[in-house]
Design a protein around this motif. Structure first.
Motif, PDB file in Angstrom:
ATOM      1  N   PRO A  96       0.958  -1.635  -0.059  1.00 47.18           N
ATOM      2  CA  PRO A  96      -0.227   0.209   0.564  1.00 47.18           C
ATOM      3  C   PRO A  96       1.199   1.382  -0.854  1.00 47.18           C
ATOM      4  O   PRO A  96       2.068   1.518   0.329  1.00 47.18           O
ATOM      5  CB  PRO A  96      -0.631  -0.015   1.280  1.00 47.18           C
ATOM      6  N   MET A  97       0.271   2.278  -0.445  1.00 44.71           N
ATOM      7  CA  MET A  97       1.076   3.176  -0.293  1.00 44.71           C
ATOM      8  C   MET A  97       0.035   4.725   0.680  1.00 44.71           C
ATOM      9  O   MET A  97      -0.764   4.225   1.076  1.00 44.71           O
ATOM     10  CB  MET A  97       0.253   4.345  -1.519  1.00 44.71           C
ATOM     11  N   PHE A  98       1.284   5.253   1.155  1.00 44.51           N
ATOM     12  CA  PHE A  98       0.880   5.890   3.022  1.00 44.51           C
ATOM     13  C   PHE A  98       1.829   6.987   2.210  1.00 44.51           C
ATOM     14  O   PHE A  98       2.388   7.761   1.665  1.00 44.51           O
ATOM     15  CB  PHE A  98       1.773   4.840   3.168  1.00 44.51           C
ATOM     16  N   ILE A  99       0.326   8.048   2.616  1.00 41.94           N
ATOM     17  CA  ILE A  99       0.982   9.525   2.669  1.00 41.94           C
ATOM     18  C   ILE A  99       1.173   9.955   4.463  1.00 41.94           C
ATOM     19  O   ILE A  99       0.523   9.758   5.081  1.00 41.94           O
ATOM     20  CB  ILE A  99      -0.413   9.773   2.279  1.00 41.94           C
ATOM     21  N   SER A 100       2.200  10.609   4.934  1.00 44.57           N
ATOM     22  CA  SER A 100       2.474  10.816   6.025  1.00 44.57           C
ATOM     23  C   SER A 100       3.907  11.920   5.835  1.00 44.57           C
ATOM     24  O   SER A 100       4.269  12.368   4.529  1.00 44.57           O
ATOM     25  CB  SER A 100       2.773  10.181   6.439  1.00 44.57           C
ATOM     26  N   ASN A 101       4.242  12.311   6.664  1.00 40.59           N
ATOM     27  CA  ASN A 101       5.197  13.320   6.058  1.00 40.59           C
ATOM     28  C   ASN A 101       7.006  12.441   7.583  1.00 40.59           C
ATOM     29  O   ASN A 101       7.054  11.613   7.689  1.00 40.59           O
ATOM     30  CB  ASN A 101       6.193  14.771   8.095  1.00 40.59           C
ATOM     31  N   VAL A 102       8.121  12.649   6.255  1.00 43.59           N
ATOM     32  CA  VAL A 102       9.166  11.981   6.734  1.00 43.59           C
ATOM     33  C   VAL A 102      10.240  12.947   7.747  1.00 43.59           C
ATOM     34  O   VAL A 102      10.382  14.089   7.370  1.00 43.59           O
ATOM     35  CB  VAL A 102      10.415  12.127   5.251  1.00 43.59           C
ATOM     36  N   THR A 103      10.634  12.753   8.321  1.00 42.33           N
ATOM     37  CA  THR A 103      11.454  14.217   9.736  1.00 42.33           C
ATOM     38  C   THR A 103      13.068  12.877   9.584  1.00 42.33           C
ATOM     39  O   THR A 103      12.479  11.672   9.293  1.00 42.33           O
ATOM     40  CB  THR A 103      10.149  13.312  11.142  1.00 42.33           C
ATOM     41  N   GLY A 104      13.641  13.335  10.890  1.00 44.02           N
ATOM     42  CA  GLY A 104      15.120  13.242  11.089  1.00 44.02           C
ATOM     43  C   GLY A 104      15.700  13.231   9.671  1.00 44.02           C
ATOM     44  O   GLY A 104      17.086  13.060  10.213  1.00 44.02           O
ATOM     45  N   VAL A 105      15.080  14.308   8.678  1.00 38.42           N
ATOM     46  CA  VAL A 105      16.136  13.800   8.032  1.00 38.42           C
ATOM     47  C   VAL A 105      15.958  15.946   7.332  1.00 38.42           C
ATOM     48  O   VAL A 105      14.579  16.094   6.921  1.00 38.42           O
ATOM     49  CB  VAL A 105      16.251  13.180   6.685  1.00 38.42           C
ATOM     50  N   ASP A 106      17.117  16.398   6.792  1.00 36.98           N
ATOM     51  CA  ASP A 106      17.047  17.207   5.920  1.00 36.98           C
ATOM     52  C   ASP A 106      15.394  17.007   4.761  1.00 36.98           C
ATOM     53  O   ASP A 106      16.262  16.327   4.445  1.00 36.98           O
ATOM     54  CB  ASP A 106      18.370  18.046   5.280  1.00 36.98           C
ATOM     55  N   ASN A 107      14.861  18.120   4.230  1.00 41.48           N
ATOM     56  CA  ASN A 107      13.761  17.997   2.947  1.00 41.48           C
ATOM     57  C   ASN A 107      14.837  18.385   2.315  1.00 41.48           C
ATOM     58  O   ASN A 107      14.366  17.617   1.201  1.00 41.48           O
ATOM     59  CB  ASN A 107      12.935  19.108   2.966  1.00 41.48           C
ATOM     60  N   ALA A 108      15.556  18.753   1.810  1.00 44.75           N
ATOM     61  CA  ALA A 108      16.765  18.946   0.507  1.00 44.75           C
ATOM     62  C   ALA A 108      17.509  17.436   0.675  1.00 44.75           C
ATOM     63  O   ALA A 108      18.048  17.162  -0.440  1.00 44.75           O
ATOM     64  CB  ALA A 108      18.407  19.667   0.506  1.00 44.75           C
ATOM     65  N   ALA A 109      17.551  16.797   1.049  1.00 42.43           N
ATOM     66  CA  ALA A 109      18.022  15.212   1.523  1.00 42.43           C
ATOM     67  C   ALA A 109      17.187  14.042   0.958  1.00 42.43           C
ATOM     68  O   ALA A 109      18.034  12.962   0.988  1.00 42.43           O
ATOM     69  CB  ALA A 109      19.268  14.835   2.493  1.00 42.43           C
ATOM     70  N   LEU A 110      16.015  14.238   0.822  1.00 43.33           N
ATOM     71  CA  LEU A 110      15.095  13.452   0.611  1.00 43.33           C
ATOM     72  C   LEU A 110      15.429  13.060  -0.684  1.00 43.33           C
ATOM     73  O   LEU A 110      15.847  13.929  -1.734  1.00 43.33           O
ATOM     74  CB  LEU A 110      13.456  14.446   0.381  1.00 43.33           C
ATOM     75  N   ARG A 111      15.571  11.236  -0.967  1.00 49.32           N
ATOM     76  CA  ARG A 111      15.784  10.670  -2.395  1.00 49.32           C
ATOM     77  C   ARG A 111      14.112   9.899  -2.480  1.00 49.32           C
ATOM     78  O   ARG A 111      14.186   8.819  -2.073  1.00 49.32           O
ATOM     79  CB  ARG A 111      16.983  10.531  -2.086  1.00 49.32           C
ATOM     80  N   LYS A 112      13.688   9.871  -3.885  1.00 54.69           N
ATOM     81  CA  LYS A 112      13.025   8.876  -4.275  1.00 54.69           C
ATOM     82  C   LYS A 112      13.945   7.064  -3.947  1.00 54.69           C
ATOM     83  O   LYS A 112      14.968   6.742  -4.168  1.00 54.69           O
ATOM     84  CB  LYS A 112      12.857   8.803  -5.531  1.00 54.69           C
TER      85      LYS A 112
END
Ligand code: ZN
Length: 140
Positions: A96-112
């Motif tokens: 399943p696909m989940f919608i939430s927030n990712v924390t604990g990492v800088d937004n600029a460091a988010l990677r697919k």
């Protein structure tokens, strides 16, 4: 000035079990008793096989980042303190696909494709919200 509250989930009879489990820091999703497809969000009838019987199955809480947006403008006063924050689509390992927030990492460091793991944020007496942070890759 009183603190502006974030909106809370609106519970329906269909997803009430989901919220009861998150309150206990358990991530459980509704799964069809016949064809074993997860139904997320929960539904009265399976979209795959039309069965109505279902059970609430514990999932790993592990997944990968599929996509995300970063909010730089405050659209909701309750989130003002968190600007800039992300809203992410996380593909759970179970599908399943989940919608939430990712924390604990800088937004600029988010990677697919980055590995994420669920954690639980108690936001009120009644509600606990599943959120995600970078998690260990389970041996892949
Ligand atoms: Zn089914």
């Amino acid at each position: 000035m009183a603190k502006v509250q974030k909106p809370l989930p609106i519970v329906t009879p269909l997803d009430e079990p989901y919220w009861k489990f998150t309150q206990r820091h358990e991530l459980r999703l509704q799964r069809c008793s016949r064809c074993r497809q997860f139904r997320f969000p929960a539904s009265a009838v399976c979209p795959e096989c039309d069965a109505d019987a279902a059970e609430w199955i514990a999932v790993s809480g592990n997944g990968t980042l599929f996509s995300w947006v970063v909010f730089h403008k405050c659209y909701f006063p309750g989130f003002a303190q968190e600007i800039p924050y992300n809203v992410a689509m996380i593909r759970l390992d179970e599908g399943p696909m989940f919608i939430s927030n990712v924390t604990g990492v800088d937004n600029a460091a988010l990677r697919k494709g980055m590995r994420l793991a669920v954690y639980f944020e108690d936001v009120s007496e009644e509600f606990t919200i599943p959120k995600f942070r970078p998690g260990q890759d389970p041996g892949r």
